[in-house]
Design a protein around this motif. Structure first.
Motif, PDB file in Angstrom:
ATOM      1  N   ALA A   1       0.751  -1.264  -0.175  1.00 55.12           N
ATOM      2  CA  ALA A   1       0.072   0.087  -0.118  1.00 55.12           C
ATOM      3  C   ALA A   1       0.915   1.480  -0.172  1.00 55.12           C
ATOM      4  O   ALA A   1       2.041   1.272   0.526  1.00 55.12           O
ATOM      5  CB  ALA A   1      -0.853  -0.105   1.249  1.00 55.12           C
ATOM      6  N   ASN A   2       0.606   2.315  -0.812  1.00 55.44           N
ATOM      7  CA  ASN A   2       1.294   3.506  -0.942  1.00 55.44           C
ATOM      8  C   ASN A   2       0.196   4.429  -0.534  1.00 55.44           C
ATOM      9  O   ASN A   2      -0.934   4.257  -0.639  1.00 55.44           O
ATOM     10  CB  ASN A   2       2.019   3.728  -2.141  1.00 55.44           C
ATOM     11  N   LEU A   3       0.650   5.765  -0.616  1.00 55.22           N
ATOM     12  CA  LEU A   3      -0.420   6.823   0.036  1.00 55.22           C
ATOM     13  C   LEU A   3      -1.354   7.091  -1.142  1.00 55.22           C
ATOM     14  O   LEU A   3      -2.659   7.171  -0.678  1.00 55.22           O
ATOM     15  CB  LEU A   3       0.553   8.196   0.190  1.00 55.22           C
ATOM     16  N   TRP A   4      -1.161   6.973  -2.336  1.00 53.52           N
ATOM     17  CA  TRP A   4      -2.075   7.280  -3.481  1.00 53.52           C
ATOM     18  C   TRP A   4      -3.052   6.064  -3.330  1.00 53.52           C
ATOM     19  O   TRP A   4      -4.175   6.416  -3.607  1.00 53.52           O
ATOM     20  CB  TRP A   4      -1.244   7.328  -4.712  1.00 53.52           C
TER      21      TRP A   4
ATOM     22  N   VAL B   1       2.271  15.148   4.740  1.00 56.37           N
ATOM     23  CA  VAL B   1       3.081  16.689   4.760  1.00 56.37           C
ATOM     24  C   VAL B   1       3.593  17.079   6.269  1.00 56.37           C
ATOM     25  O   VAL B   1       4.843  17.405   6.455  1.00 56.37           O
ATOM     26  CB  VAL B   1       2.144  17.767   4.096  1.00 56.37           C
ATOM     27  N   ASP B   2       2.842  16.929   7.177  1.00 58.78           N
ATOM     28  CA  ASP B   2       3.100  17.141   8.657  1.00 58.78           C
ATOM     29  C   ASP B   2       4.316  16.247   9.136  1.00 58.78           C
ATOM     30  O   ASP B   2       5.063  16.752   9.792  1.00 58.78           O
ATOM     31  CB  ASP B   2       1.951  16.896   9.610  1.00 58.78           C
TER      32      ASP B   2
ATOM     33  N   ARG C   1     -11.175  10.575   3.219  1.00 59.88           N
ATOM     34  CA  ARG C   1     -10.273  10.754   4.056  1.00 59.88           C
ATOM     35  C   ARG C   1      -8.723  11.493   3.292  1.00 59.88           C
ATOM     36  O   ARG C   1      -7.624  11.621   3.734  1.00 59.88           O
ATOM     37  CB  ARG C   1      -9.604   9.590   4.844  1.00 59.88           C
ATOM     38  N   VAL C   2      -8.917  12.039   1.997  1.00 56.71           N
ATOM     39  CA  VAL C   2      -7.816  12.572   1.267  1.00 56.71           C
ATOM     40  C   VAL C   2      -7.206  13.359   1.889  1.00 56.71           C
ATOM     41  O   VAL C   2      -6.051  13.442   2.075  1.00 56.71           O
ATOM     42  CB  VAL C   2      -8.389  12.714  -0.140  1.00 56.71           C
ATOM     43  N   ASP C   3      -7.954  14.563   2.327  1.00 64.65           N
ATOM     44  CA  ASP C   3      -7.044  15.580   2.951  1.00 64.65           C
ATOM     45  C   ASP C   3      -6.447  15.297   3.928  1.00 64.65           C
ATOM     46  O   ASP C   3      -5.305  15.783   4.383  1.00 64.65           O
ATOM     47  CB  ASP C   3      -8.221  16.777   3.291  1.00 64.65           C
ATOM     48  N   ASP C   4      -7.086  14.384   4.964  1.00 62.77           N
ATOM     49  CA  ASP C   4      -6.373  13.818   6.304  1.00 62.77           C
ATOM     50  C   ASP C   4      -5.276  13.291   5.897  1.00 62.77           C
ATOM     51  O   ASP C   4      -3.950  13.513   6.432  1.00 62.77           O
ATOM     52  CB  ASP C   4      -7.306  13.261   7.038  1.00 62.77           C
ATOM     53  N   LEU C   5      -5.061  12.047   4.889  1.00 64.20           N
ATOM     54  CA  LEU C   5      -4.006  11.470   4.625  1.00 64.20           C
ATOM     55  C   LEU C   5      -2.863  12.140   4.201  1.00 64.20           C
ATOM     56  O   LEU C   5      -1.912  11.950   4.600  1.00 64.20           O
ATOM     57  CB  LEU C   5      -4.435  10.333   3.739  1.00 64.20           C
ATOM     58  N   PHE C   6      -3.168  13.480   3.170  1.00 62.84           N
ATOM     59  CA  PHE C   6      -2.139  13.804   2.608  1.00 62.84           C
ATOM     60  C   PHE C   6      -1.346  14.962   3.457  1.00 62.84           C
ATOM     61  O   PHE C   6      -0.218  15.280   3.716  1.00 62.84           O
ATOM     62  CB  PHE C   6      -2.447  14.561   1.337  1.00 62.84           C
TER      63      PHE C   6
END
Length: 139
Positions: free
Chosen positions: A115-118, A136-137, A127-132
């Protein structure tokens, strides 16, 4: 193991990393995405870890600077150097089990799964906003 894999080099790396009694039970070629490297998941049976990933650099690929654009003449692969830097700053990186880049053109690293982020974000659009944002954080 599948044809075209460096069977002896993989066996040497596994023995160097985990001891001479650990044998490869199976090997599976993985997708390399936009890389010119080849990745192979090796099954180690009941041993812990049960799997590892071999990053095959290809014939003559270790030049001291790796194959990344702008790679200079360093003493190790940028993958190893950057991994050490990130780990020193408490960022999660795959463990490097064995570096055979100079002798056999491969690294044996921790298997962190497929599994990768994409793919995770694509499967969970809400959940896209939270995951990305978390990614970044982290960096």
């Amino acid at each position: 193991m599948a044809d075209g894999l460096p069977h002896e080099a993989l066996a040497r790396a596994v023995a160097a990393a985990f001891g001479p009694r650990v044998a490869i039970r199976a090997a599976e070629r993985l997708c390399g995405d936009a890389s010119n490297r080849t990745y192979v998941r090796v099954q180690l049976g009941a041993h812990q870890p049960a799997t590892a990933v071999a990053m095959l650099l290809g014939e003559g690929r270790f030049t001291g600077g790796g194959d990344e654009l702008g790679g200079g003449a360093g003493t190790e692969l940028p993958f190893v150097d950057v991994g050490r830097y990130l780990a020193a700053h408490d960022l999660p990186v795959p463990a490097l089990y064995h570096d055979a880049s100079r002798t056999d053109g491969l690294l044996l690293i921790e298997d962190i799964g497929d599994a990768n982020l994409w793919s995770v974000a694509s499967a969970a659009p809400a959940r896209v906003d939270d995951l990305f944002g978390d990614a970044v954080d982290l960096l």
